[in-house]
Design an enzyme around this catalytic site. Structure first.
Site, short mmCIF file in Angstrom:
data_model
loop_
_atom_site.label_atom_id
_atom_site.label_comp_id
_atom_site.label_asym_id
_atom_site.label_seq_id
_atom_site.Cartn_x
_atom_site.Cartn_y
_atom_site.Cartn_z
N GLU A 185 23.23 26.71 54.25
CA GLU A 185 25.00 27.00 53.96
C GLU A 185 24.95 25.56 52.61
O GLU A 185 25.48 26.83 52.09
CB GLU A 185 25.74 26.82 55.58
CG GLU A 185 27.24 26.59 55.71
CD GLU A 185 27.53 26.38 56.64
OE1 GLU A 185 29.68 26.13 56.69
OE2 GLU A 185 26.77 25.63 57.89
N ARG A 186 25.08 24.96 52.78
CA ARG A 186 25.64 24.05 51.64
C ARG A 186 24.86 24.39 50.31
O ARG A 186 25.20 24.69 49.30
CB ARG A 186 25.80 22.14 51.64
CG ARG A 186 26.22 22.16 52.78
CD ARG A 186 25.47 20.46 53.14
NE ARG A 186 26.50 20.25 54.65
CZ ARG A 186 25.90 19.29 55.35
NH1 ARG A 186 25.47 18.01 55.17
NH2 ARG A 186 26.93 19.57 56.77
#
Length: 326
Positions: A185-186
């Site tokens: 996600e990051r």
């Protein structure tokens, strides 16, 4: 299950291309669907769960959301309070989730809940939760500063019963599964801002070139064109860090430190570029008629969502402290 069997680098290529959409909310909603609500299900879910939830999600026939954050537990995931108590062949869920992207329209939620009273990092599990079950209350659609094209919900659970077969992977492994997902996600979030930042810089160059102040273009001022050169350099440095981290991740390495660094830099650079460029647009930059003002609002979320800047710094410090002394 309907995917192409490609490695994670292709997710990053898609994320970068989605940056050509001139708002932050749509890429974020797609990112939740493809890279936030489904990775744990893909890796650890049963074949039955994948057929029921993953296949229609990939096809775009249903909307997925991720239920992690709570009013008292944002970046501090370990302290969530929502419970899922096993009773026979069901889990009974009570609690609530906050800041849930796509929560107002979601057909199912990848829910993180406490399934025991054990240690905080070992008492959590992930569940596939259909959003049409009795006891699920979408309290409100949250009014936000930016990302206004993406709905964000506050949701409450009151004695919601879900079959125990909806458990993703093993009970008690939910925190670990979620931490694995956070890395992707990051990286995806950091990559999504590359194209918007390039676009904002280029539009600012074009605008300041034709905008005249004191009988010369705004761009003619050294303070302006030097600053834009600095920002363009920073964007390229971020790109290099992201690409290096993704390559290491695809090779199977632990990239927690580098992913946290990339997320931190992306959030801060999104603020720096949009703020500096908006300044050069003058009064026009403070209107809703230009793209820079929209990205100024939309991209501000990156330093908060998916782990705050301060959380990223804590993670980076932890990894630095484990390095052997020279």
């Amino acid at each position: 299950y309907g995917g192409m069997g490609l490695d994670f680098s292709y997710n990053i290529a898609v994320a970068e291309e989605l940056g050509n959409i001139h708002c932050g909310g749509i890429p974020m909603a797609i990112g939740v669907q493809a890279s936030m609500a489904t990775p744990a299900l893909t890796r650890f879910g049963s074949d039955e769960l994948k057929k029921q939830f993953l296949v229609p999600t990939i096809a775009g026939d249903v909307v997925a959301c991720l239920g992690i954050s709570e009013a008292g537990a944002g970046s501090d995931v370990a302290n969530i309070k929502t419970t899922a108590v096993r009773k026979g062949d069901e889990y009974v869920i009570n609690g609530g989730k906050m800041w849930t992207t796509s929560g107002c329209q979601a057909d199912w939620m990848c829910l993180l809940a406490n399934t025991s009273e054990g240690p905080l990092h070992q008492n959590k599990s992930l569940l596939c939760l259909p959003m049409n079950l009795p006891g699920i209350h979408v309290a409100k659609k949250i009014d936000k500063l930016g990302m206004r094209s993406s709905d964000t919900a506050q949701i409450f659970f009151e004695d919601v019963r879900v079959p125990s077969k909806n458990l993703i992977g093993e009970e008690g492994k939910g925190f670990t599964y979620q931490m694995l997902q956070f890395q992707e996600e990051r990286l995806g979030g950091g990559d999504t801002v590359l194209t918007p930042l390039e676009t904002i810089i280029q539009e600012t160059i074009d605008y300041t070139r034709q905008r005249k102040v004191f009988d010369r273009s705004v761009l003619h001022n050294q303070a302006v064109h030097f600053r834009l050169a600095e920002l363009a350099t920073e964007v390229e440095l971020l790109r290099s860090l992201l690409y290096r981290t993704v390559a290491l991740y695809v090779e199977g390495n632990d990239v927690t430190k580098f992913a946290s660094m990339a997320k931190l830099k992306a959030g801060r650079l999104a603020r720096e570029v949009t703020d500096s460029c908006l300044q050069f647009w003058g009064g026009m930059g403070f209107t809703s008629e230009v793209l820079v003002s929209r990205f100024y609002r939309d991209l501000r979320l990156l330093s908060i969502g998916g782990g705050t800047d301060e959380t990223m710094l804590s993670i980076i410090c932890k990894y630095m402290e484990t390095l052997p002394s020279k």
